[in-house]
Design an enzyme around this catalytic site. Structure first.
Site, PDB file in Angstrom:
ATOM      1  N   CYS A   1     -13.057 -48.561  59.094  1.00 35.66           N
ATOM      2  CA  CYS A   1     -12.678 -49.812  58.604  1.00 35.66           C
ATOM      3  C   CYS A   1     -12.136 -50.350  59.925  1.00 35.66           C
ATOM      4  O   CYS A   1     -10.892 -50.392  60.283  1.00 35.66           O
ATOM      5  CB  CYS A   1     -11.653 -49.621  57.546  1.00 35.66           C
ATOM      6  SG  CYS A   1     -11.112 -51.255  56.871  1.00 35.66           S
TER       7      CYS A   1
ATOM      8  N   CYS B   1      -8.927 -52.742  58.735  1.00 37.60           N
ATOM      9  CA  CYS B   1      -7.875 -51.855  58.433  1.00 37.60           C
ATOM     10  C   CYS B   1      -7.173 -51.646  59.995  1.00 37.60           C
ATOM     11  O   CYS B   1      -6.101 -51.727  60.142  1.00 37.60           O
ATOM     12  CB  CYS B   1      -7.954 -50.530  58.060  1.00 37.60           C
ATOM     13  SG  CYS B   1      -9.141 -50.999  56.258  1.00 37.60           S
ATOM     14  N   ASP B   2      -8.106 -50.876  60.981  1.00 39.26           N
ATOM     15  CA  ASP B   2      -7.573 -50.376  62.109  1.00 39.26           C
ATOM     16  C   ASP B   2      -7.948 -51.167  63.379  1.00 39.26           C
ATOM     17  O   ASP B   2      -7.296 -50.614  64.353  1.00 39.26           O
ATOM     18  CB  ASP B   2      -8.176 -48.875  62.229  1.00 39.26           C
ATOM     19  CG  ASP B   2      -7.877 -48.158  60.823  1.00 39.26           C
ATOM     20  OD1 ASP B   2      -6.657 -48.320  60.403  1.00 39.26           O
ATOM     21  OD2 ASP B   2      -8.717 -47.165  60.601  1.00 39.26           O
TER      22      ASP B   2
END
Length: 312
Positions: A135, A138-139
């Site tokens: 992701c 997300c990261d």
């Protein structure tokens, strides 16, 4: 008979449980065979859930209070594996479980999510959450002004590479073929982005690192030689497996309408093609696969389930 059966205990299922019980349904059970929390519990750090993660909690710590909050309003959690959902001619749903027992429900919210496919290289599981991610949204921020590698050749891989290119100094796009399976305009954008380097005809062999996480990846080139790319982050985008098994009927068909990729077709109210059946979170079509979106889906589905039960 249950007013509502919720299948799956991730952010969508837990939020659906909170809203259905707090909204007045008296008999609601969430079926989750393991600990509630979902995929996000595997994340090492969460920064992008509005207002709740000022201290950058891990996924496990972030999700820890959710079940308690839901159960305070009467949500029941049954640690059972649901094998199939069927619907009788009178509109009542049957929740079939792996132990051979079954429950009946007036409405059902399916929130079983999806599972990112693994590419299968050495170290992928070992370093998952410690430099290997599925992701970018997300990261990606953790690798601001650093170099990263992206593995994949479809639309998602190329779109995430473009996203990362805005954050990172360089993105190595690794693909096992010399052509991509993405939209032509996306491919053109990737090729015209100066800090994306294409590493084609290359098969990921091994991600390596130490106690602090990933330090690089080795890929096998077309001539059989190994090429090492030193990066602290590797993003894998080789597809998702939608966890739709509970919707498969005895004759092999699906209970409701699905997309060609096995995602549940829903409208803006999370309604499926079957009255009283709702889908939320990563398993529904066009899901952004973010916690905040899954939670929103769960809330919408719950409000619609309440209205459905009240109206019937």
């Amino acid at each position: 008979m249950l007013d509502c059966a919720i299948i799956g205990g991730g952010p969508a299922g837990l939020t659906a449980g909170l809203y259905t019980t707090r909204g007045g349904l008296d008999n609601v059970t969430m079926f989750e065979k393991g600990l509630p929390g979902g995929q996000i519990t595997m994340s090492s750090e969460i920064e992008n859930y509005p207002g709740a993660t000022a201290h950058n909690l891990s996924g496990m710590d972030f999700m820890a209070p959710w079940p308690e909050q839901c159960q305070r309003f009467g949500l029941k959690h049954e640690m059972s594996e649901v094998t199939r959902i069927s619907r009788r001619t009178d509109g009542i749903f049957t929740i079939h479980k792996s132990d051979g027992t079954a429950d009946e429900a007036k409405s059902v919210i399916v929130c079983t999510g999806s599972t990112p496919k693994r590419a299968g290289f050495v170290g992928e599981d070992t370093f998952f959450g410690r430099g290997v991610s599925t992701c970018a949204t997300c990261d990606g921020f953790f690798y601001k002004n650093k170099e990263v590698a992206v593995i994949g050749g479809g639309d998602t891989a190329l779109e995430e590479a473009l996203y990362l290119a805005k954050i990172c100094t360089k993105v190595y796009l690794i693909h096992r073929r010399d052509s991509f399976r993405a939209a032509p305009n996306t491919i053109a954008r990737v090729k015209n982005t100066p800090n994306i380097e294409l590493v084609v005809n290359a098969i990921p062999e091994e991600v390596f690192g130490g106690a602090m996480g990933v330090e690089g990846i080795r890929v096998k080139l077309q001539d059989g030689t190994l090429h090492q790319i030193d990066v602290p982050g590797v993003f894998v985008f080789v597809g998702n497996n939608v966890n739709n098994q509970v919707l498969i009927q005895e004759d092999g068909s699906f209970l409701c309408e699905m997309t060609q990729w096995g995602e549940v077709k829903v409208d803006l109210n999370m309604k499926t093609s079957i009255p009283g059946l709702f889908a939320a979170g990563d398993m529904r079509e066009s899901a952004p696969k973010q916690v905040v979106c899954a939670a929103g889906d769960g809330a919408v589905a719950a409000l619609q389930a309440i209205a459905f039960v009240d109206g019937h």
